[in-house]
Motif scaffolding. Structure first.
Motif, PDB file in Angstrom:
ATOM      1  N   TRP A  96      -5.707  42.254 -69.657  1.00  0.00           N
ATOM      2  CA  TRP A  96      -4.716  41.811 -70.632  1.00  0.00           C
ATOM      3  C   TRP A  96      -3.390  42.542 -70.505  1.00  0.00           C
ATOM      4  O   TRP A  96      -2.382  42.112 -71.059  1.00  0.00           O
ATOM      5  N   LYS A  97      -3.352  43.656 -69.765  1.00  0.00           N
ATOM      6  CA  LYS A  97      -2.098  44.391 -69.579  1.00  0.00           C
ATOM      7  C   LYS A  97      -1.227  43.781 -68.480  1.00  0.00           C
ATOM      8  O   LYS A  97      -0.050  44.093 -68.379  1.00  0.00           O
ATOM      9  N   ASP A  98      -1.805  42.926 -67.651  1.00  0.00           N
ATOM     10  CA  ASP A  98      -1.063  42.276 -66.575  1.00  0.00           C
ATOM     11  C   ASP A  98      -0.234  41.133 -67.169  1.00  0.00           C
ATOM     12  O   ASP A  98      -0.790  40.213 -67.763  1.00  0.00           O
ATOM     13  N   PRO A  99       1.105  41.164 -67.029  1.00  0.00           N
ATOM     14  CA  PRO A  99       1.930  40.100 -67.620  1.00  0.00           C
ATOM     15  C   PRO A  99       1.629  38.710 -67.046  1.00  0.00           C
ATOM     16  O   PRO A  99       1.817  37.703 -67.720  1.00  0.00           O
ATOM     17  N   ASP A 100       1.153  38.649 -65.796  1.00  0.00           N
ATOM     18  CA  ASP A 100       0.857  37.358 -65.179  1.00  0.00           C
ATOM     19  C   ASP A 100      -0.393  36.711 -65.764  1.00  0.00           C
ATOM     20  O   ASP A 100      -0.635  35.524 -65.538  1.00  0.00           O
ATOM     21  N   ILE A 101      -1.177  37.467 -66.506  1.00  0.00           N
ATOM     22  CA  ILE A 101      -2.423  36.933 -67.059  1.00  0.00           C
ATOM     23  C   ILE A 101      -2.139  35.833 -68.077  1.00  0.00           C
ATOM     24  O   ILE A 101      -2.972  34.966 -68.314  1.00  0.00           O
ATOM     25  N   TRP A 102      -0.952  35.856 -68.678  1.00  0.00           N
ATOM     26  CA  TRP A 102      -0.646  34.914 -69.751  1.00  0.00           C
ATOM     27  C   TRP A 102      -0.085  33.597 -69.236  1.00  0.00           C
ATOM     28  O   TRP A 102       0.281  32.724 -70.014  1.00  0.00           O
ATOM     29  N   ALA A 103      -0.069  33.419 -67.917  1.00  0.00           N
ATOM     30  CA  ALA A 103       0.369  32.151 -67.340  1.00  0.00           C
ATOM     31  C   ALA A 103      -0.777  31.135 -67.412  1.00  0.00           C
ATOM     32  O   ALA A 103      -1.942  31.498 -67.553  1.00  0.00           O
ATOM     33  N   ALA A 104      -0.418  29.877 -67.287  1.00  0.00           N
ATOM     34  CA  ALA A 104      -1.433  28.816 -67.285  1.00  0.00           C
ATOM     35  C   ALA A 104      -2.381  29.018 -66.105  1.00  0.00           C
ATOM     36  O   ALA A 104      -1.968  29.394 -65.021  1.00  0.00           O
ATOM     37  N   GLY A 105      -3.658  28.801 -66.340  1.00  0.00           N
ATOM     38  CA  GLY A 105      -4.671  28.991 -65.313  1.00  0.00           C
ATOM     39  C   GLY A 105      -5.305  30.361 -65.368  1.00  0.00           C
ATOM     40  O   GLY A 105      -6.458  30.527 -65.013  1.00  0.00           O
ATOM     41  N   ASN A 106      -4.554  31.372 -65.796  1.00  0.00           N
ATOM     42  CA  ASN A 106      -5.101  32.717 -65.941  1.00  0.00           C
ATOM     43  C   ASN A 106      -5.582  32.982 -67.354  1.00  0.00           C
ATOM     44  O   ASN A 106      -6.352  33.898 -67.595  1.00  0.00           O
ATOM     45  N   SER A 107      -5.065  32.225 -68.305  1.00  0.00           N
ATOM     46  CA  SER A 107      -5.466  32.360 -69.703  1.00  0.00           C
ATOM     47  C   SER A 107      -5.610  30.957 -70.287  1.00  0.00           C
ATOM     48  O   SER A 107      -5.250  29.970 -69.667  1.00  0.00           O
ATOM     49  N   ILE A 108      -6.120  30.912 -71.490  1.00  0.00           N
ATOM     50  CA  ILE A 108      -6.422  29.626 -72.132  1.00  0.00           C
ATOM     51  C   ILE A 108      -5.440  29.417 -73.274  1.00  0.00           C
ATOM     52  O   ILE A 108      -5.240  30.309 -74.104  1.00  0.00           O
ATOM     53  N   GLN A 109      -4.836  28.233 -73.317  1.00  0.00           N
ATOM     54  CA  GLN A 109      -3.934  27.924 -74.426  1.00  0.00           C
ATOM     55  C   GLN A 109      -4.760  27.488 -75.623  1.00  0.00           C
ATOM     56  O   GLN A 109      -5.717  26.732 -75.489  1.00  0.00           O
ATOM     57  N   GLY A 119       6.498  30.175 -77.427  1.00  0.00           N
ATOM     58  CA  GLY A 119       5.420  29.835 -76.503  1.00  0.00           C
ATOM     59  C   GLY A 119       4.133  29.667 -77.293  1.00  0.00           C
ATOM     60  O   GLY A 119       3.903  30.389 -78.269  1.00  0.00           O
ATOM     61  N   GLN A 120       3.316  28.734 -76.897  1.00  0.00           N
ATOM     62  CA  GLN A 120       2.067  28.477 -77.610  1.00  0.00           C
ATOM     63  C   GLN A 120       1.105  29.658 -77.421  1.00  0.00           C
ATOM     64  O   GLN A 120       1.135  30.334 -76.396  1.00  0.00           O
ATOM     65  N   PRO A 121       0.260  29.929 -78.405  1.00  0.00           N
ATOM     66  CA  PRO A 121      -0.660  31.064 -78.309  1.00  0.00           C
ATOM     67  C   PRO A 121      -1.674  30.880 -77.184  1.00  0.00           C
ATOM     68  O   PRO A 121      -2.108  29.764 -76.910  1.00  0.00           O
ATOM     69  N   ARG A 122      -2.022  31.989 -76.544  1.00  0.00           N
ATOM     70  CA  ARG A 122      -2.961  31.988 -75.432  1.00  0.00           C
ATOM     71  C   ARG A 122      -3.968  33.108 -75.645  1.00  0.00           C
ATOM     72  O   ARG A 122      -3.712  34.050 -76.383  1.00  0.00           O
ATOM     73  N   TYR A 123      -5.117  32.998 -74.949  1.00  0.00           N
ATOM     74  CA  TYR A 123      -6.129  34.042 -75.056  1.00  0.00           C
ATOM     75  C   TYR A 123      -6.920  34.148 -73.773  1.00  0.00           C
ATOM     76  O   TYR A 123      -6.932  33.230 -72.955  1.00  0.00           O
ATOM     77  N   ILE A 124      -7.552  35.314 -73.619  1.00  0.00           N
ATOM     78  CA  ILE A 124      -8.535  35.519 -72.556  1.00  0.00           C
ATOM     79  C   ILE A 124      -9.794  36.059 -73.216  1.00  0.00           C
ATOM     80  O   ILE A 124      -9.740  36.664 -74.289  1.00  0.00           O
ATOM     81  N   ILE A 125     -10.920  35.821 -72.561  1.00  0.00           N
ATOM     82  CA  ILE A 125     -12.205  36.324 -73.047  1.00  0.00           C
ATOM     83  C   ILE A 125     -12.820  37.146 -71.929  1.00  0.00           C
ATOM     84  O   ILE A 125     -12.892  36.684 -70.788  1.00  0.00           O
ATOM     85  N   GLU A 126     -13.242  38.356 -72.256  1.00  0.00           N
ATOM     86  CA  GLU A 126     -13.889  39.225 -71.276  1.00  0.00           C
ATOM     87  C   GLU A 126     -15.330  39.478 -71.709  1.00  0.00           C
ATOM     88  O   GLU A 126     -15.581  39.788 -72.874  1.00  0.00           O
ATOM     89  N   HIS A 127     -16.252  39.336 -70.759  1.00  0.00           N
ATOM     90  CA  HIS A 127     -17.645  39.682 -71.022  1.00  0.00           C
ATOM     91  C   HIS A 127     -17.762  41.185 -70.828  1.00  0.00           C
ATOM     92  O   HIS A 127     -17.499  41.712 -69.749  1.00  0.00           O
ATOM     93  N   VAL A 128     -18.148  41.889 -71.870  1.00  0.00           N
ATOM     94  CA  VAL A 128     -18.182  43.346 -71.839  1.00  0.00           C
ATOM     95  C   VAL A 128     -19.558  43.851 -71.424  1.00  0.00           C
ATOM     96  O   VAL A 128     -19.687  44.677 -70.525  1.00  0.00           O
ATOM     97  N   ALA A 129     -20.609  43.376 -72.085  1.00  0.00           N
ATOM     98  CA  ALA A 129     -21.943  43.914 -71.799  1.00  0.00           C
ATOM     99  C   ALA A 129     -23.016  43.024 -72.413  1.00  0.00           C
ATOM    100  O   ALA A 129     -22.750  42.193 -73.280  1.00  0.00           O
ATOM    101  N   SER A 130     -24.238  43.245 -71.944  1.00  0.00           N
ATOM    102  CA  SER A 130     -25.429  42.662 -72.559  1.00  0.00           C
ATOM    103  C   SER A 130     -26.179  43.799 -73.224  1.00  0.00           C
ATOM    104  O   SER A 130     -26.471  44.809 -72.591  1.00  0.00           O
TER     105      SER A 130
END
Length: 181
Positions: A96-109, A119-130
């Motif tokens: 999430w610290k990478d500015p390019d992550i917020w582009a289309a294809g790297n994050s979800i609108q 700009g419309q809100p965007r998000y990423i989801i990271e799987h942390v652990a089981s």
């Protein structure tokens, strides 16, 4: 008939006092205009920040709804699968610290569009652990079996919202855990 002539020794004290009062009133007026314009800018910035916060909150809710529909964690990859990532290894930079992550294809609108934002809100989801459930430690299913339902999958959602300008950005993160059947 006698004419009244003004005395010849007037010194213009009334004019001087009037000019000093006019100067004081001008300074007060300029100060009031500056204060008002500062308050308007502060209010606009506060509005932009609140709009960005609400946009990021909306993206968090959309991500949580998407997580409820996920049936497997295999869609999460290190390089990202349309906004679905595995958590970065210790020492590696966070996704999430990478500015390019917020582009289309790297994050979800986010599904809900918000009017008035840069700009419309965007998000990423990271799987942390089981995490294995400890309700009944002696009768747990095989965590690697296809039908195991005795573990909780932990996810980190990072959402970015923008306000009326691109300078007003808000990042929100939440942790989300659920049993993936």
């Amino acid at each position: 008939m006698q004419l009244n002539h003004p005395p010849q020794n007037q010194r213009g004290v009334a004019l001087f006092i009037s000019l000093v009062l006019l100067l004081v009133l001008t300074i007060i007026g300029v100060s009031a205009v500056q204060t008002t314009s500062l308050e308007v800018r502060m209010t606009r910035n506060e509005h932009d920040t609140l709009l960005a916060f609400q946009a990021a909150e909306s993206a968090l809710r959309d991500a949580e709804a998407q997580l409820e529909a996920i049936t497997t964690t295999t869609v999460f990859t290190e390089t990202g699968n349309n906004g679905l990532y595995t958590v970065a290894d210790i020492g590696d930079p966070e996704h999430w610290k990478d500015p390019d992550i917020w582009a289309a294809g790297n994050s979800i609108q986010a599904a809900n569009t918000i009017d008035g934002v840069a700009g419309q809100p965007r998000y990423i989801i990271e799987h942390v652990a089981s995490v294995l459930l400890e309700n009944n430690a002696y009768q747990q299913e095989d965590p690697y079996a296809a039908a195991a339902n005795d573990r909780v999958e932990i996810f980190r959602i990072t959402a970015r919202g923008m306000g009326g300008t691109e300078n007003a950005r808000v990042l929100l993160q939440s942790s989300y855990g659920r049993i993936v059947d």
